[in-house]
Design a protein around this motif. Structure first.
Motif, PDB file in Angstrom:
ATOM      1  N   GLU A  88     -13.054  -8.612   1.953  1.00  0.00           N
ATOM      2  CA  GLU A  88     -12.751  -8.012   0.675  1.00  0.00           C
ATOM      3  C   GLU A  88     -11.092  -7.419   0.742  1.00  0.00           C
ATOM      4  OE1 GLU A  88     -15.637  -6.743  -2.372  1.00  0.00           O
ATOM      5  OE2 GLU A  88     -14.854  -5.135  -1.231  1.00  0.00           O
ATOM      6  N   GLN A  89     -10.475  -7.725  -0.201  1.00  0.00           N
ATOM      7  CA  GLN A  89      -9.229  -6.838  -0.118  1.00  0.00           C
ATOM      8  C   GLN A  89      -8.996  -6.421  -1.279  1.00  0.00           C
ATOM      9  OE1 GLN A  89      -5.726  -9.517   0.318  1.00  0.00           O
ATOM     10  NE2 GLN A  89      -4.626  -7.868   1.647  1.00  0.00           N
ATOM     11  N   THR A  90      -8.665  -5.039  -1.334  1.00  0.00           N
ATOM     12  CA  THR A  90      -8.669  -4.467  -2.732  1.00  0.00           C
ATOM     13  C   THR A  90      -7.006  -3.327  -2.557  1.00  0.00           C
ATOM     14  OG1 THR A  90      -9.745  -2.239  -1.984  1.00  0.00           O
ATOM     15  CG2 THR A  90     -10.953  -3.864  -2.890  1.00  0.00           C
ATOM     16  N   ALA A  91      -6.655  -3.102  -3.779  1.00  0.00           N
ATOM     17  CA  ALA A  91      -5.275  -2.310  -3.632  1.00  0.00           C
ATOM     18  C   ALA A  91      -5.595  -1.096  -4.799  1.00  0.00           C
ATOM     19  CB  ALA A  91      -4.338  -3.060  -4.448  1.00  0.00           C
ATOM     20  N   HIS A  92      -4.901   0.082  -4.310  1.00  0.00           N
ATOM     21  CA  HIS A  92      -5.081   1.207  -5.002  1.00  0.00           C
ATOM     22  C   HIS A  92      -4.086   2.137  -4.839  1.00  0.00           C
ATOM     23  CE1 HIS A  92      -6.517   2.029  -0.995  1.00  0.00           C
ATOM     24  NE2 HIS A  92      -6.031   3.510  -1.181  1.00  0.00           N
ATOM     25  N   GLU A  93      -3.906   2.791  -5.768  1.00  0.00           N
ATOM     26  CA  GLU A  93      -2.687   3.770  -5.668  1.00  0.00           C
ATOM     27  C   GLU A  93      -2.599   4.896  -4.901  1.00  0.00           C
ATOM     28  OE1 GLU A  93      -1.556   5.355  -9.597  1.00  0.00           O
ATOM     29  OE2 GLU A  93      -1.630   3.213 -10.594  1.00  0.00           O
ATOM     30  N   VAL A  94      -1.576   5.037  -4.271  1.00  0.00           N
ATOM     31  CA  VAL A  94      -1.442   6.335  -3.174  1.00  0.00           C
ATOM     32  C   VAL A  94      -0.569   7.256  -3.692  1.00  0.00           C
ATOM     33  CG1 VAL A  94      -2.625   4.983  -1.312  1.00  0.00           C
ATOM     34  CG2 VAL A  94      -0.126   4.956  -1.621  1.00  0.00           C
ATOM     35  N   PHE A  95      -0.619   8.407  -3.261  1.00  0.00           N
ATOM     36  CA  PHE A  95       0.566   9.408  -3.711  1.00  0.00           C
ATOM     37  C   PHE A  95       1.521   9.277  -2.502  1.00  0.00           C
ATOM     38  CE2 PHE A  95       2.396  13.813  -3.411  1.00  0.00           C
ATOM     39  CZ  PHE A  95       2.644  13.974  -4.855  1.00  0.00           C
ATOM     40  N   ASP A  96       2.731   9.345  -2.898  1.00  0.00           N
ATOM     41  CA  ASP A  96       3.870   9.071  -1.838  1.00  0.00           C
ATOM     42  C   ASP A  96       4.739  10.271  -1.926  1.00  0.00           C
ATOM     43  OD1 ASP A  96       6.085   8.159  -0.205  1.00  0.00           O
ATOM     44  OD2 ASP A  96       6.608   6.124  -1.417  1.00  0.00           O
ATOM     45  N   ILE A  97       4.442  11.076  -0.960  1.00  0.00           N
ATOM     46  CA  ILE A  97       4.802  12.529  -0.648  1.00  0.00           C
ATOM     47  C   ILE A  97       6.612  12.286  -0.642  1.00  0.00           C
ATOM     48  CG2 ILE A  97       4.589  12.668   1.788  1.00  0.00           C
ATOM     49  CD1 ILE A  97       4.139  15.425   1.358  1.00  0.00           C
ATOM     50  N   ALA A  98       6.791  10.968   0.034  1.00  0.00           N
ATOM     51  CA  ALA A  98       8.319  10.877   0.414  1.00  0.00           C
ATOM     52  C   ALA A  98       9.287  10.796  -1.045  1.00  0.00           C
ATOM     53  CB  ALA A  98       8.500   9.637   1.159  1.00  0.00           C
ATOM     54  N   LYS A  99       8.480  10.610  -2.153  1.00  0.00           N
ATOM     55  CA  LYS A  99       9.303  10.340  -3.341  1.00  0.00           C
ATOM     56  C   LYS A  99       9.484  11.801  -4.089  1.00  0.00           C
ATOM     57  CE  LYS A  99       8.113   5.663  -4.069  1.00  0.00           C
ATOM     58  NZ  LYS A  99       7.428   4.672  -5.067  1.00  0.00           N
ATOM     59  N   LEU A 100       8.976  12.938  -3.374  1.00  0.00           N
ATOM     60  CA  LEU A 100       9.122  14.128  -4.011  1.00  0.00           C
ATOM     61  C   LEU A 100      10.631  14.738  -3.841  1.00  0.00           C
ATOM     62  CD1 LEU A 100       5.778  16.027  -3.057  1.00  0.00           C
ATOM     63  CD2 LEU A 100       6.673  15.288  -5.402  1.00  0.00           C
TER      64      LEU A 100
ATOM     65  N   GLU B  52     -12.727  -7.931  13.878  1.00  0.00           N
ATOM     66  CA  GLU B  52     -12.330  -8.136  12.711  1.00  0.00           C
ATOM     67  C   GLU B  52     -10.963  -8.590  12.327  1.00  0.00           C
ATOM     68  OE1 GLU B  52     -12.580  -3.794  11.653  1.00  0.00           O
ATOM     69  OE2 GLU B  52     -14.594  -3.830  11.133  1.00  0.00           O
ATOM     70  N   THR B  53     -10.060  -8.457  13.322  1.00  0.00           N
ATOM     71  CA  THR B  53      -8.780  -9.123  12.957  1.00  0.00           C
ATOM     72  C   THR B  53      -8.830 -10.476  13.270  1.00  0.00           C
ATOM     73  OG1 THR B  53      -7.674  -7.231  14.071  1.00  0.00           O
ATOM     74  CG2 THR B  53      -6.391  -9.204  14.220  1.00  0.00           C
ATOM     75  N   ARG B  54      -9.669 -11.194  14.162  1.00  0.00           N
ATOM     76  CA  ARG B  54      -9.829 -12.452  14.118  1.00  0.00           C
ATOM     77  C   ARG B  54     -10.507 -13.054  12.941  1.00  0.00           C
ATOM     78  NH1 ARG B  54      -7.491 -16.848  15.694  1.00  0.00           N
ATOM     79  NH2 ARG B  54      -8.897 -18.422  16.563  1.00  0.00           N
ATOM     80  N   PHE B  55     -11.505 -12.400  12.377  1.00  0.00           N
ATOM     81  CA  PHE B  55     -12.078 -13.007  11.157  1.00  0.00           C
ATOM     82  C   PHE B  55     -11.108 -12.907   9.888  1.00  0.00           C
ATOM     83  CE2 PHE B  55     -16.262 -11.794  13.342  1.00  0.00           C
ATOM     84  CZ  PHE B  55     -16.868 -13.151  13.198  1.00  0.00           C
ATOM     85  N   VAL B  56     -10.333 -11.845   9.823  1.00  0.00           N
ATOM     86  CA  VAL B  56      -9.213 -11.775   8.813  1.00  0.00           C
ATOM     87  C   VAL B  56      -8.308 -12.999   8.933  1.00  0.00           C
ATOM     88  CG1 VAL B  56      -7.390 -10.588   7.994  1.00  0.00           C
ATOM     89  CG2 VAL B  56      -9.423  -9.391   8.441  1.00  0.00           C
ATOM     90  N   GLN B  57      -7.829 -13.273  10.361  1.00  0.00           N
ATOM     91  CA  GLN B  57      -7.095 -14.556  10.457  1.00  0.00           C
ATOM     92  C   GLN B  57      -7.620 -15.751  10.056  1.00  0.00           C
ATOM     93  OE1 GLN B  57      -6.114 -13.839  14.628  1.00  0.00           O
ATOM     94  NE2 GLN B  57      -4.423 -12.395  14.250  1.00  0.00           N
TER      95      GLN B  57
END
Length: 109
Positions: free
Chosen positions: A49-61, A27-32
């Motif tokens: 395929e590349q996607t983006a999504h929001e994540v909850f960042d506990i470090a910001k609490l 997979e790494t080789r194909f992505v490269q």
């Protein structure tokens, strides 16, 4: 060759670890090479395929939330691992794979 279920499980875990490592390398080789595609095989087409999504960042609490025991709960985890005998070559025979398994329902739940 042993017929022990423990040894069989160790061999399965080792095979899975080897397959996952090979999968990751491919997979790494194909992505490269993604801009060199398309990639076709007898079984199908490789899609990257590349996607983006929001994540909850506990470090910001704030610390007042992070240090408040009311926001914590106990979670029980059951894991199964193979611990090789000292006289065996652990790297050759056993993959150290730990996976969370569902815990059996306790009588107090």
């Amino acid at each position: 060759m042993s017929n022990s279920p423990v040894d069989e499980l160790a061999q399965i875990k080792n095979s899975i670890a080897e397959l996952r490592a090979r999968e990751h390398a491919l997979e790494t080789r194909f992505v490269q090479l993604r801009n060199s595609g398309p990639f076709s095989g007898f079984a199908g087409e490789l899609v990257i395929e590349q996607t983006a999504h929001e994540v909850f960042d506990i470090a910001k609490l704030p610390d007042t939330v992070l240090n408040d025991p009311r926001f914590y709960s106990l979670r029980q985890v059951t894991s199964v691992r193979i611990e090789p005998h000292e006289e065996t070559n652990s790297h050759a025979l056993f993959a150290q794979v730990t996976r969370e398994l569902p815990c059996p329902a306790s009588p107090h739940s």
